[in-house]
Design a protein around this motif. Structure first.
Motif, mmCIF file in Angstrom:
data_model
loop_
_atom_site.group_PDB
_atom_site.id
_atom_site.type_symbol
_atom_site.label_atom_id
_atom_site.label_comp_id
_atom_site.label_asym_id
_atom_site.label_seq_id
_atom_site.Cartn_x
_atom_site.Cartn_y
_atom_site.Cartn_z
ATOM 1 N N ILE A 128 0.968 -14.316 -12.655
ATOM 2 C CA ILE A 128 0.608 -14.630 -11.260
ATOM 3 C C ILE A 128 0.972 -13.418 -10.411
ATOM 4 N N LEU A 129 0.013 -12.948 -9.600
ATOM 5 C CA LEU A 129 0.261 -11.847 -8.660
ATOM 6 C C LEU A 129 0.121 -12.364 -7.229
ATOM 7 N N PHE A 130 1.112 -12.068 -6.410
ATOM 8 C CA PHE A 130 1.165 -12.575 -5.043
ATOM 9 C C PHE A 130 0.960 -11.425 -4.059
ATOM 10 N N GLN A 131 -0.076 -11.564 -3.223
ATOM 11 C CA GLN A 131 -0.321 -10.608 -2.136
ATOM 12 C C GLN A 131 -0.715 -11.436 -0.918
ATOM 13 N N ASN A 132 0.118 -11.419 0.105
ATOM 14 C CA ASN A 132 -0.086 -12.348 1.218
ATOM 15 C C ASN A 132 -1.095 -11.831 2.244
ATOM 16 N N ARG A 133 -2.256 -11.404 1.742
ATOM 17 C CA ARG A 133 -3.330 -10.957 2.635
ATOM 18 C C ARG A 133 -4.639 -11.098 1.875
ATOM 19 N N ARG A 134 -5.562 -11.850 2.443
ATOM 20 C CA ARG A 134 -6.835 -12.050 1.749
ATOM 21 C C ARG A 134 -7.844 -10.989 2.162
ATOM 22 N N GLY A 135 -9.010 -11.011 1.534
ATOM 23 C CA GLY A 135 -10.020 -9.993 1.792
ATOM 24 C C GLY A 135 -9.807 -8.787 0.902
ATOM 25 N N TYR A 136 -10.633 -7.770 1.109
ATOM 26 C CA TYR A 136 -10.555 -6.558 0.281
ATOM 27 C C TYR A 136 -9.588 -5.556 0.902
ATOM 28 N N ALA A 137 -9.777 -5.282 2.190
ATOM 29 C CA ALA A 137 -8.893 -4.342 2.890
ATOM 30 C C ALA A 137 -8.829 -4.732 4.359
ATOM 31 N N PRO A 138 -7.615 -4.692 4.963
ATOM 32 C CA PRO A 138 -7.467 -5.149 6.352
ATOM 33 C C PRO A 138 -7.934 -4.162 7.408
ATOM 34 N N VAL A 139 -8.225 -2.927 7.015
ATOM 35 C CA VAL A 139 -8.625 -1.917 8.008
ATOM 36 C C VAL A 139 -9.828 -1.142 7.481
#
Length: 823
Positions: free
Chosen positions: A515-526
Motif C-alpha cells: 500500500i502506498l499513501f500519497q495524500n493528494r489526488r490527480g497527476y500533479a498539483p501545479v
C-alpha cells in the motif's frame, strides 16, 4: 371575489419548523377538522410567503392564541409522528450549540422524500407497471398528466386537481412508489431486483392443472425434480429466487430455460428492498482473545460510573470484535445500538463483518442511499430497529430506545460537517444524543484525538487500552528515509527512494502486497510555465489547478471547475509548460515503469465516485487482482488485509505543512493509521516513511509509535497558545463576490464584536485560500475560556452582530458562516 376571508374555527395553534433558514418557528392556527390529527412530530401542509406551500414539522401544540394574526394549516400529512420528542430536543441542541436555525437542522436531518415544497418536482416512477386506469380519481389525474408532461411541480399538481390540500396524496403516491421525486432520477436510482421464478398460467391460478405440467415433463427427469423443488419452496415463501431453486433441485439454467419454453415456469425480475437484504449464512463471531475479554470486562465496570469510555486499541488489536460483543448484549436486552463510522463508503469490510454475525438486523444509513431507501430506514429506526450503522447523518434518525452508541475512529476529521449548516461534529453530537436517551458511548481508535484523551486524563471519560495486536503479532517495523540525503546521494528514482523501490520489489517477490499513501489526488498539483513561472489557476478560486492525466485536463479541487491544457503560456507565450509535484495518479503511472509486472490499483476520490466502485477496488485487492494499491487517506480507514507486507508514505512533509493547529495531530494519526495496515495477519510488516524533515518531532513519535510522547508535547503547546481542549474556538467567515464589500463588512463586523470580546477576537484575516467559488473570504477566530455562560453570551453576541451587519445598507448580500469547534 370568489374566496371568503380565512377563519380559524378552533382555539388550537401549532408552532412549526420550516425546512429553511428562518430565524424561529412559525405559528399557525388549526382548523377544527384537523384538531384531532395534529400532534408534535407530524408534518402539516402550510402556506409560507405569498404562494409557496411546505411540509412543516409540528414542534408544539398550543391552546392559547399567539396574540397576532395567523394563517391556518392546510392539512395534516401524517397519521403518526415521523420523529419523537428526543430527536426534537436533539435538533434544538444542535441549532443552539452550532449557531444555526432549527430549519437548517431539519433540512439536514430529514430524507428528501419527507421534505415537500411547492417547487418540488415529481415524475412517474420508472418501476410503476400497474394500469393507471385502476388508480383512484385524483391519483389517476396525476399519473395521466405525468405520462404527457413527464415532470410536474407540486404547484402544478395543485392546479390540475383544483385543490389546495395535496400533500397527503403526494405522500401516499410516494409510499406506493407510483411517483418519485425528481432528485431520485438525478441520483440514477436503480431498484434492487432479484431473478425469481413463478408458475405460468393456468398453473399459477389453477393448481388442479399441475398434473398436466407433470405429464408434459414425464420424459425429463431433471425438469420434474425442478418442478417438485419449486412446489416445495412455494409452500413457505411468497417468492422463489432462481438461485434458491438451482440449489435445491441441483439443476442449472438450461433446465429452467427448457421449462420456460414448455410454458410451465417463467423467470422474472422482482424488486426488493435493499434494506435488510443480507441473505448469506450467519456465522458465530470469532472466539474472544484474553485481551478482548479483559477489555469487555473493564468496559462493563467503567460504564457503571462513566457514560463515555475511550477504547484505545492499536490497529489490529480486534476492537471490532469487542464492539460485536457489546452490540449482541444490547440487542439481547431489546435495546437499539447506533454504530457511527466517519465515512460509510470506506468501511465495506466492517459492514460485511457485522452482517456475517447479525445478518439483516443491520441497517446501513448514509448519503449514497436513494431517497426511498432513506425513508425506509427512517421508518425502521422509528419502529425500534435494533442496529443502525451509519455516517454522521445517522444521528438524526428517530430512535425509540437507543442505549449504546459506538463511535469508531473517533479521531477522524470526517466526523465534522464543513458546509452547509449545521456544521456539527458527529462524535460530539453523538455523545449529546446518547445523554438524551441515557445511553452509554464507546469511542474507539488507535490514535485518540487530543481532546478525547485529555477527557480521560481529567476523569470525564473512562479509558480502556488494548495494546497488543490480535494473535500476539508485533507492530510493524518503521523506517524513515531522509529525502534530502537521498537527493544528495542521487538515490532517488522520480518520487521513490531506492530503499522504498527495493522493498517493494522484495515484497512482491514474496507474494505479498504493498500500500502506498500519497495524500493528494490527480497527476500533479501545479501546471506552470518554466520560462516566466506563470501558474495555471482556477478562475473562481485562489488555488492552482490540478492536472489529471486520465482526463487530460486541469481541475479545481475546491469548486470543480475544469479546463483544457493551454497550448502556450498566456503570460509570455512560451511553450515550455511543465507539471510540478505529484498526486496519486502520477504515482500509479510511474510505478508501471518501475514495477512493470505488478498489477497496480488506485483508490482516491476520482476512482470511487460510483456507488460500488470502492467495494470493487477492495475486493480486487483482497483477492489478489491488485498487488500495489496507491491511495489518499482512504487507504488508512477500515481496511484489513492479510497479505500486506509493506506500507509506504511517500511525502510525510505534505501532512505537516497545513496552516492549522491540528496539522501535527492529523499527520501523526494518518501515518500511524496507514502504518497499521502492514502485517496484519501472519507476520510482522514494514513501513517506510519518506520525509525531507526527519528532525520533526512528529516523525520521531511515529517512528517510535509513541502516543504518550506525542500527547505530552501537543498538550503543552495547546495550553501555551490557547487552543482546545483548554479553550473553545468559533470561526466566523464573511463572504462576498466583491473584495471591497467584504473588506468593509469585516471592519464593521469586527468593531461590533471587539467592543465586547476584546482580545478574545482574532482577525479579520484572509484565510490560506482567500477566494472560493468566486467569493472573497475573510475570517475571524474567537478563543474563549471554558466558561458555559461566556460561551452562551458570545453566541448571542454573534447573532446580534449578524443582524447588525445584514441590516446595514450595502451589506445585506454578505454571507456569514459561523463554525463552532472548527478545524
Amino acid at each position: 371575489m370568489s374566496e371568503l376571508h380565512p377563519t380559524s374555527d378552533s382555539n388550537t395553534y401549532v408552532t412549526v419548523i420550516l425546512p429553511m433558514a428562518v430565524p424561529k418557528p412559525y405559528t399557525y392556527a388549526v382548523p377544527e377538522e384537523w384538531v384531532s390529527k395534529v400532534q408534535v412530530g407530524v408534518r402539516v401542509e402550510v402556506q409560507f410567503g405569498p404562494k409557496r406551500q411546505y411540509a412543516a414539522l409540528v414542534l408544539e401544540v398550543l391552546n392559547t392564541s399567539p396574540g397576532h394574526k395567523t394563517k391556518s394549516i392546510l392539512s395534516v400529512i401524517d397519521d403518526t409522528p415521523i420523529i419523537w420528542a428526543e430527536q426534537l430536543r436533539f435538533w434544538q441542541w444542535v441549532g443552539q450549540y452550532y449557531c444555526c436555525t432549527l430549519g437548517e437542522v431539519m433540512h439536514a436531518a430529514l430524507p428528501a422524500n419527507l421534505k415537500l415544497a411547492s417547487e418540488t418536482s415529481i415524475t412517474l416512477s420508472p418501476l410503476f407497471e400497474g394500469d393507471i386506469m385502476e388508480l383512484e380519481d385524483r391519483a389517476y389525474l396525476i399519473a395521466e398528466a405525468l405520462t404527457i408532461q413527464h415532470e410536474l411541480t407540486l404547484e402544478q399538481v395543485r392546479d390540475i386537481l383544483g385543490i389546495k390540500t395535496i400533500y397527503p396524496l403526494i405522500r401516499d403516491l410516494l409510499d406506493k412508489r407510483i411517483i418519485y421525486l425528481k432528485e431520485d432520477l438525478k441520483e440514477k436510482f436503480k431498484a434492487k431486483t432479484l431473478a425469481c421464478v413463478r408458475l405460468r398460467e393456468p398453473y399459477a391460478s389453477q393448481p388442479e392443472t399441475l398434473q398436466d405440467a407433470f405429464d408434459k415433463l414425464s420424459r425429463a427427469t431433471r425438469q420434474v425434480e425442478a418442478l417438485m423443488a419449486f412446489l416445495q419452496l412455494a409452500r413457505g415463501q411468497d417468492y422463489i429466487r432462481r438461485e434458491e431453486l438451482y440449489k435445491l433441485a441441483k439443476v442449472d439454467s438450461s433446465v429452467i430455460q427448457a421449462m420456460e419454453k414448455k410454458g410451465i415456469l417463467e423467470v422474472y425480475e422482482r424488486e426488493v428492498s435493499r434494506i435488510g437484504g443480507y441473505e448469506d449464512e450467519i456465522v458465530e463471531a470469532d472466539v474472544l482473545s484474553a485481551q478482548q475479554e479483559r477489555a469487555i470486562a473493564e468496559i462493563h465496570t467503567q460504564f457503571e460510573e462513566k457514560n463515555v469510555i475511550l477504547l484505545q486499541g492499536v490497529t489490529g488489536s480486534g476492537k471490532t470484535r469487542v464492539y460485536v460483543e457489546l452490540i449482541r448484549e444490547a440487542m439481547r436486552r431489546g435495546e437499539q445500538v447506533l454504530y457511527l463510522l466517519p465515512e460509510i463508503a470506506l468501511t465495506t469490510q466492517i459492514i460485511e463483518r457485522l452482517q456475517r454475525v447479525f445478518g439483516d438486523q443491520v441497517d446501513v444509513y448514509h448519503s449514497r442511499l436513494n431517497n426511498n431507501e432513506r425513508v425506509e430506514i427512517w421508518n425502521r429506526a422509528k419502529e425500534g430497529k435494533a442496529l443502525v450503522l451509519g455516517a454522521r447523518s445517522a444521528l438524526f434518525l428517530p430512535f425509540r430506545n437507543l442505549k449504546l452508541v459506538i463511535i469508531d475512529e473517533e479521531h477522524d476529521p470526517s466526523f465534522k460537517q464543513q458546509d452547509p449548516n449545521p456544521r456539527y461534529h458527529g462524535r460530539d453530537a453523538g455523545i449529546y444524543l446518547a445523554q438524551l436517551f441515557g445511553a452509554k458511548v464507546l469511542l474507539g481508535t488507535a490514535t485518540p484525538s487530543v481532546e478525547s484523551f485529555y477527557n480521560t486524563q481529567v476523569g470525564k471519560y473512562g479509558l480502556v487500552r488494548m495494546p497488543e495486536r490480535f494473535g500476539g503479532l508485533e507492530l510493524p517495523e518503521v523506517e524513515i528515509v531522509d529525502l534530502k540525503k537521498a537527493l544528495r546521494a542521487g538515490s532517488m528514482q522520480s518520487h521513490f527512494s531506492v530503499t522504498l523501490l527495493n522493498e517493494m520489489k522484495a515484497t512482491l517477490e514474496r507474494g505479498e502486497q504493498v500500500i502506498l499513501f500519497q495524500n493528494r489526488r490527480g497527476y500533479a498539483p501545479v501546471y506552470k510555465c518554466s520560462t516566466c513561472n506563470w501558474t495555471c489557476e482556477c478562475i473562481h478560486c485562489d488555488v492552482s489547478l490540478t492536472y489529471h492525466k486520465g482526463q487530460n485536463n486541469l481541475k479545481c479541487h475546491y469548486c470543480g471547475y475544469q479546463t483544457q491544457l493551454p497550448k502556450a503560456c498566456p503570460a509570455c507565450g512560451g511553450k515550455q509548460l511543465i507539471v510540478q509535484g505529484f498526486g496519486t495518479e502520477k504515482v500509479e503511472d510511474e510505478l508501471k515503469i518501475f514495477l512493470p509486472d505488478a498489477k497496480i490499483g488506485r483508490m482516491d476520490l476520482d476512482t470511487v465516485r460510483s456507488k460500488n466502485a470502492h467495494t470493487k477496488i477492495i475486493n480486487d485487492f483482497e483477492e489478489g487482482r491488485i498487488n500495489v494499491l496507491v491511495g489518499t487517506q482512504m487507504v488508512t480507514k477500515g481496511l484489513d488485509f492479510e497479505k500486506v507486507g509493506l506500507v509506504g508514505v511517500l511525502s510525510a512533509d505534505q501532512l505537516l505543512q497545513f496552516p492549522d493547529f491540528r496539522a501535527g495531530e492529523r499527520a501523526f494519526q494518518l501515518m500511524l493509521q496507514v502504518a497499521g495496515r502492514a502485517g496484519r495477519k501472519h507476520k510482522r510488516g514494514k513501513v517506510i516513511i519518506q520525509s525531507h524533515n526527519v528532525a520533526n518531532p512528529v516523525i520521531k513519535e511515529v517512528l517510535d509509535g509513541d502516543f504518550k510522547a506525542f500527547y505530552s508535547r501537543e498538550i503543552m503547546e495547546r495550553q501555551e497558545f490557547f487552543y482546545p481542549p483548554f479553550y473553545r474556538l468559533i470561526r466566523i467567515t464573511l463572504k462576498h463576490k466583491k473584495p471591497e464589500v467584504v473588506n468593509a463588512a469585516a471592519q464593521k463586523y469586527g468593531n461590533f464584536l471587539r467592543a465586547k470580546l476584546g482580545d478574545r477576537l482574532r482577525g479579520p484575516a484572509v484565510p490560506y485560500v482567500g477566494r472560493v467559488r468566486s467569493y472573497f473570504l475573510i475570517d475571524f477566530l474567537i478563543k474563549l475560556e471554558r466558561n458555559p455562560q461566556l460561551i452562551a453570551n458570545t453566541k448571542d453576541l454573534i447573532a446580534a452582530a449578524d443582524h447588525f451587519l445584514l441590516q446595514e445598507e450595502g451589506y445585506s448580500s454578505v454571507k456569514i458562516a459561523v463554525d463552532v469547534d472548527p478545524f
